[in-house]
Write an enzyme that holds these catalytic residues in place. Structure first.
Site, short mmCIF file in Angstrom:
data_model
loop_
_atom_site.label_atom_id
_atom_site.label_comp_id
_atom_site.label_asym_id
_atom_site.label_seq_id
_atom_site.Cartn_x
_atom_site.Cartn_y
_atom_site.Cartn_z
N GLY A 64 0.73 -1.28 0.01
CA GLY A 64 -0.07 -0.10 0.11
C GLY A 64 0.92 1.15 0.05
O GLY A 64 2.16 1.17 0.17
N CYS A 65 0.13 2.53 -0.34
CA CYS A 65 0.98 3.61 -0.35
C CYS A 65 1.74 4.24 0.92
O CYS A 65 2.56 4.31 1.19
CB CYS A 65 0.15 4.59 -1.20
SG CYS A 65 -1.40 4.99 -0.49
N TYR A 66 0.55 4.23 2.02
CA TYR A 66 0.95 4.67 3.51
C TYR A 66 2.07 3.68 3.91
O TYR A 66 3.08 4.17 4.43
CB TYR A 66 -0.23 4.64 4.22
CG TYR A 66 -1.22 5.56 4.18
CD1 TYR A 66 -0.70 7.23 4.41
CD2 TYR A 66 -2.45 5.62 4.03
CE1 TYR A 66 -1.46 8.19 4.25
CE2 TYR A 66 -3.33 6.82 3.95
CZ TYR A 66 -2.99 8.10 4.06
OH TYR A 66 -3.71 9.11 3.92
#
Length: 344
Positions: A147-149
């Site tokens: 994921g990005c976070y």
């Protein structure tokens, strides 16, 4: 290599196409969209006119797509990729899933946080954060893109946890994202009048990227990590800044911390260590696959503060997927990714 993009009209899919266009070893074969089947992708995104003019097809043809592809990039919401993976289990095509279905070692954790039953529990898959799992990515049938976070946060904390420099029970992550991280589907949360001139936290203590971060930091530190993660939405279109806090262990010095970062990332081209007392910004990584990291040692409180900036659509999604593709195919990791940040 022949590649196809499943779910090509979302933000991650479109960013992926931008990167693949400059990739000398990737031939884009098929693009799918259930909501735009039959239309040209350049009719959906007009900036692609005379660049990509393929007709969008349905996933109903997934077997044919797989037979004519070496890799499938799946850019769909969680719950969908596992259906594709199960259906193509006996096909030669390999999968890079930009969603959450293949990120977790323990599928029970996935089911708990995503409220979806996992239907493809036993398969050769790997968590696709290349800086941590490069060797496993080379041979994996299915790569679960991070994921990005999580990408920004794990990369910020990895050296400190790996070398045992901080109290793992003290970790707090405060992260901010541009609105494109919410996807292309409209909702009140990303409606312009609601978002503009505002700044808010959301999913406090419940965000689904929390267990993903805990999984990888626990693996690095060989101890169970439980942490606080709070995401925020800021009125910009793309980018993530993750601010991470942890208590420094007794006898750990500033020199030891500096050495840990430079040792851990010594050979990582896409990690740009800005060094101690620096302030990474989202603007300086916009449109690139770089992760910029800086850190501050607070002697007064005995804490370290690590700042990590990425483009959520590139290093946090499509760029990381292409980096994994390069590793899996034996290409130089920079292939197709040597773009300068888009500035300003």
């Amino acid at each position: 290599m022949k590649v196809s993009v499943i779910g090509a009209t979302g933000y991650a899919g479109i960013e992926l196409l931008r990167i693949l266009y400059n990739h000398p070893e990737a031939e884009v074969m098929y693009l799918t969209s259930e909501s735009n089947t039959g239309r040209k992708i350049s009719d959906v995104y007009e900036h692609l006119y005379k660049i990509y003019d393929q007709q969008l097809i349905s996933m109903d043809k997934i077997d044919e797509i797989a037979d004519d592809s070496d890799f499938l990039f799946i850019c769909l919401p969680h719950g969908h990729a596992m259906q594709v993976g199960r259906q193509l289990e006996n096909k030669a095509a390999r999968i890079i899933d930009l969603g959450a279905d293949y990120r977790f070692n323990n599928t029970e954790v996935y089911e708990k946080w995503y409220k979806v039953k996992h239907t493809h529990k036993t398969t050769n898959r790997v968590y696709g954060l290349s800086e941590l799992h490069r060797e496993m990515i080379k041979s994996a049938k299915i790569i679960g893109n991070p994921g990005c976070y999580t990408t920004a946060s794990i990369l910020a904390l990895a050296p400190l946890v790996k070398y045992g420099l901080v109290e793992i029970s003290s970790i707090i992550i405060d992260a901010k994202s541009g609105v494109s991280g919410a996807g292309r589907t409209a909702s009140p949360a990303n409606h312009f009048p609601e978002l503009y001139d505002s700044f808010k936290a959301y999913s406090v203590a419940t965000h689904r990227h929390t267990p993903e971060i805990e999984q990888e930091l626990s693996w690095l530190g060989q101890k169970k990590v439980i942490l606080n993660f709070t995401p925020h939405l800021v009125p910009m279109d793309r980018g993530i800044l993750s601010t991470c806090y942890a208590n420094i262990l007794p006898s750990v010095t500033e020199t030891m911390i500096n050495d840990a970062f430079y040792s851990f990332y010594d050979k990582e081209f896409f990690i740009r260590l800005r060094g101690i007392n620096s302030y990474p910004t989202t603007k300086n990584v916009r449109g690139s696959n770089f992760c910029d990291i800086g850190w501050h040692v607070d002697q007064r409180t005995g804490r370290i503060v690590v700042l990590s900036a990425i483009d959520n659509l590139v290093k946090g999604a499509a760029g990381q997927a292409v980096q994994n593709f390069n590793i899996a195919c034996g290409f130089n990791e920079k292939t197709g990714l040597m773009m300068a940040p888009v500035y300003p």
